[in-house]
Design an enzyme around this catalytic site. Structure first.
Site, PDB file in Angstrom:
ATOM      1  N   CYS A   2      34.795  83.395 -25.106  1.00 39.88           N
ATOM      2  CA  CYS A   2      33.746  83.180 -24.109  1.00 39.88           C
ATOM      3  C   CYS A   2      34.140  82.088 -23.111  1.00 39.88           C
ATOM      4  CB  CYS A   2      32.462  82.738 -24.790  1.00 39.88           C
ATOM      5  SG  CYS A   2      31.829  83.959 -25.914  1.00 39.88           S
ATOM      6  N   LYS A 604      42.362  84.798 -25.974  1.00 41.16           N
ATOM      7  CA  LYS A 604      43.482  83.863 -25.884  1.00 41.16           C
ATOM      8  C   LYS A 604      43.156  82.538 -26.572  1.00 41.16           C
ATOM      9  CE  LYS A 604      47.590  82.809 -24.593  1.00 41.16           C
ATOM     10  NZ  LYS A 604      48.594  83.336 -25.525  1.00 41.16           N
TER      11      LYS A 604
HETATM   12  O1  M6R Z   1      45.889  78.469 -29.357  1.00 48.63           O
HETATM   13  P1  M6R Z   1      46.398  78.500 -30.764  1.00 48.63           P
HETATM   14  O2  M6R Z   1      47.864  78.446 -30.836  1.00 48.63           O
HETATM   15  O3  M6R Z   1      45.757  77.470 -31.618  1.00 48.63           O
HETATM   16  O4  M6R Z   1      45.942  79.932 -31.294  1.00 48.63           O
HETATM   17  C1  M6R Z   1      46.119  80.331 -32.612  1.00 48.63           C
HETATM   18  C2  M6R Z   1      45.981  81.829 -32.763  1.00 48.63           C
HETATM   19  O5  M6R Z   1      44.697  82.244 -32.392  1.00 48.63           O
HETATM   20  C3  M6R Z   1      47.019  82.595 -31.921  1.00 48.63           C
HETATM   21  O6  M6R Z   1      48.314  82.199 -32.253  1.00 48.63           O
HETATM   22  C4  M6R Z   1      46.901  84.117 -32.140  1.00 48.63           C
HETATM   23  O7  M6R Z   1      47.252  84.443 -33.442  1.00 48.63           O
HETATM   24  C5  M6R Z   1      47.776  84.859 -31.127  1.00 48.63           C
HETATM   25  N1  M6R Z   1      47.038  85.920 -30.515  1.00 48.63           N
HETATM   26  C6  M6R Z   1      48.985  85.452 -31.719  1.00 48.63           C
HETATM   27  O8  M6R Z   1      49.739  86.195 -30.819  1.00 48.63           O
END
Ligand code: M6R
Length: 609
Positions: A2, A604
């Site tokens: 969001c 994201k």
């Molecule tokens: O922003 P972050 O690195 O903390 O996010 C962690 C995960 O949500 C993120 O790596 C997610 O698994 C991706 N979509 C993987 O490609």
């Protein structure tokens, strides 16, 4: 996930909000909404399930020929919603309003006690139109309306439990907006032409200068051309800060997708990571963060992250143990709080996040800080929550990653972890010669990665065949098991093909039961000390007529398909094999016609727990 964008004062709000929504798009969402209001409290609301572009075409249809009229609408709120409570539908899209259409609210996060609050309101008088937790907020504002917006918000706030950011407008007081935050990010920009508010620094980057980042429990009350900030019912003073982040490069150039562009950026990012930090002649790692750690006695390292960042942590734990000789582990942030892990002052807690707002990771960071633990951040965004809360750390220097599936952030996290590992290297763990071998191997990573990119056509051919299957295994050992985890995650999120990852040695302990020809395997088996063991696993698979794709620097006649990679030191080989699994998943998804940069259901930045 969001996103919030709001504007109030003397310009036409609609185009400003549309631009804000476009800037929020990269976060991932499934519906968008915009609501503008004039000085008399008349509103215009436009909702759309799907892309911001669909909302925009609705806006242009509905406002055609009324451009003059729109000049009066000089305040408004806009939201991109990523469904948590209730399906992605117009009715569940924000802003939510009360039954009398007086209070309009956009909300990020979760109101944890919404079920109880809804029940209480239903019993009294209220009928809810959506399945969202958010709708409870305008309903409560209507229920507790005192005739004063700020006072009413302050009455309602103690009733709400959870993590949230809210922006509230009312037709009763069109010149006022209240925005507040508890655990979910919110930034105010005080510009010469009005007040802007967003949940995302990126949505303001490039043009915002004087900003205020709200802290948990703070509220901003904007009235006409002035504002106050309150915390715990008292007015507080907060300095304006310069927003020092670059606007996201939103151009894909010649690339079909951001993800493909980001895959290509990796060698340059690795080279950039070394600058000013690795002295290859002196064979040493120097940085501000390492100066800070120099006198600390570190006996253990715990990596914390989610998804791909957790996978980087798993790699880090192996490097710490095998190279630095330090006891290490990786923890999934959302599980950490259930494990009652004691916070030892000799433990370095390394937080990994490509974004700046992963709620699960921030919760653990707050917990460790409260317990007085030593924290290190490996993050991409300067000024972000994790960057400012940790004691020290490295920035990824990777530039914004726009593709939802993480690629360049992962390899950037890995190179930073490897530098930290070499800095913490203990002489008794590994000889100086072996330490310098790894340091030199690290230097060769970017050019070896370029060789993988040069093999893209061969990888794409294999991917074409892979795209026919509905299930897949990714197997590896030690470092390459972590790459198998990452490959499996990438394939799932991009292609929607079911896949699992296993340490190759675990196959015989259960998963072999799944064997059939329609369930192929990707075995990541470089020619290292584990090659023979990997070949035994391959024999187990093939004697059951399973198909195997082998990723290795040594040819093997037994493989059904092979992707041959350059040779490298085993400690840095994961950089190459990671690129192979990234390209494989990318081409499978392309073959299947998936929305590569914005896979379904994903966001994201994951700002809810
Ligand atoms: O922003 P972050 O690195 O903390 O996010 C962690 C995960 O949500 C993120 O790596 C997610 O698994 C991706 N979509 C993987 O490609």
């Amino acid at each position: 996930m969001c996103g919030i964008f709001a504007y109030q004062w003397n310009k036409q709000a609609l185009p400003i909000l549309q631009r804000g929504l476009e800037r929020l798009e990269y976060r991932g969402y499934d519906s968008a909404w915009v609501c503008v209001m004039d000085a008399q409290g008349s509103t215009k609301l436009i909702k759309s399930v799907g892309k911001v572009s669909e909302l925009e075409s609705k806006i242009s249809k509905q406002t055609k020929g009324k451009e003059e009229e729109l000049n009066a609408f000089t305040r408004g709120i806009a939201h991109t919603r990523w469904a948590t409570h209730g399906v992605a539908s117009e009715v569940n899209t924000h802003p939510h309003h009360d039954a009398g259409n007086h209070f309009y609210v956009i909300h990020n996060g979760i109101i944890e006690n919404h079920a109880k609050l809804k029940k209480q309101l239903r019993e009294k008088w209220y009928t809810f139109y959506s399945q969202t937790d958010s709708e409870v907020v305008p309903a409560l504002l209507a229920e507790h309306w005192t005739g004063d917006l700020l006072e009413t918000v302050e009455k309602v706030l103690p009733l709400l439990h959870g993590a949230y950011a809210l922006v509230i407008m009312t037709t009763h007081a069109p010149n006022e907006i209240v925005a507040l935050k508890r655990w979910s990010p919110l930034i105010l920009w005080t510009a010469p032409d009005g007040f802007y508010c967003s949940s995302d620094m990126q949505a303001l980057a490039g043009y915002a200068t004087q900003t205020v980042t709200l802290s948990d429990g703070e509220l901003v009350y904007i009235k006409n051309n002035d504002y106050i900030i309150k915390a715990e019912w008292k007015i507080i003073k907060k300095d304006l800060e310069k927003l020092d982040i670059k606007a996201m490069d939103e151009s894909r150039g010649e690339y079909e997708t951001f993800m493909r562009k980001e895959i290509d950026e990796q060698p340059a990012i690795i080279r950039r990571a070394f600058m000013g930090r690795v002295n290859f002649d002196e064979k040493a790692i120097h940085a501000d963060a390492t100066k800070y750690l120099k006198d600390k006695e570190i006996q253990k390292v715990v990596f914390v992250g989610c998804g791909t960042s957790y996978n980087a942590g798993q790699m880090g734990a192996l490097w710490m143990q095998n190279i630095a000789g330090i006891d290490a582990s990786a923890k999934i942030a959302s599980e950490y709080m259930h494990q009652r892990i004691p916070t030892d002052p000799k433990t370095l807690h390394v937080f990994l996040s490509q974004s700046w707002e992963t709620a699960d990771s921030i919760e653990v960071l707050k917990h460790i800080k409260d317990k007085g633990g030593l924290t290190f951040g490996i993050v991409n965004v300067v000024g972000s929550t994790i960057a400012t809360m940790t004691d020290c750390g490295f920035f990824l220097r990777a530039g914004y990653e726009i593709g939802v599936a993480s690629t360049k952030a992962f390899t950037a996290q890995m190179i930073n972890i490897l530098m930290l590992t070499l800095f913490l290297w203990k002489k008794w763990s590994l000889s100086y010669d072996r330490y310098t071998n790894i340091l030199h191997a690290m230097k060769t990573v970017p050019s070896l990665m370029e060789q993988i990119i040069a093999q893209e056509d061969a990888i794409a051919n294999v991917a074409k065949e892979m795209s026919r299957f509905n299930n897949m295994f990714f197997l590896g050992r030690k470092y390459e098991y972590v790459v198998a985890d990452e490959g499996s995650l990438k394939l799932k999120e991009l292609s929607y093909i079911h896949s699992e990852s296993y340490p190759a040695g675990e196959l015989k302990h259960g998963p072999l039961a799944l064997i059939e020809e329609s369930f192929p395997c990707v075995l990541i088996a470089p020619h290292d000390g584990l090659f023979e063991q990997n070949m035994s696993s391959m024999a187990e698979i093939q004697s059951r007529k399973w198909k195997v794709l082998v990723v290795s620097n040594r040819e093997t006649e037994w493989a059904d398909r092979m992707i041959t990679i350059p040779s490298a030191h085993p400690a840095v080989m994961p950089f190459l094999t990671t690129m192979v699994v990234q390209l494989l998943s990318y081409h499978v998804a392309k073959e299947l016609g998936r929305d590569i940069d914005k896979p379904r259901n994903l966001a994201k930045s994951v700002t809810v727990k």
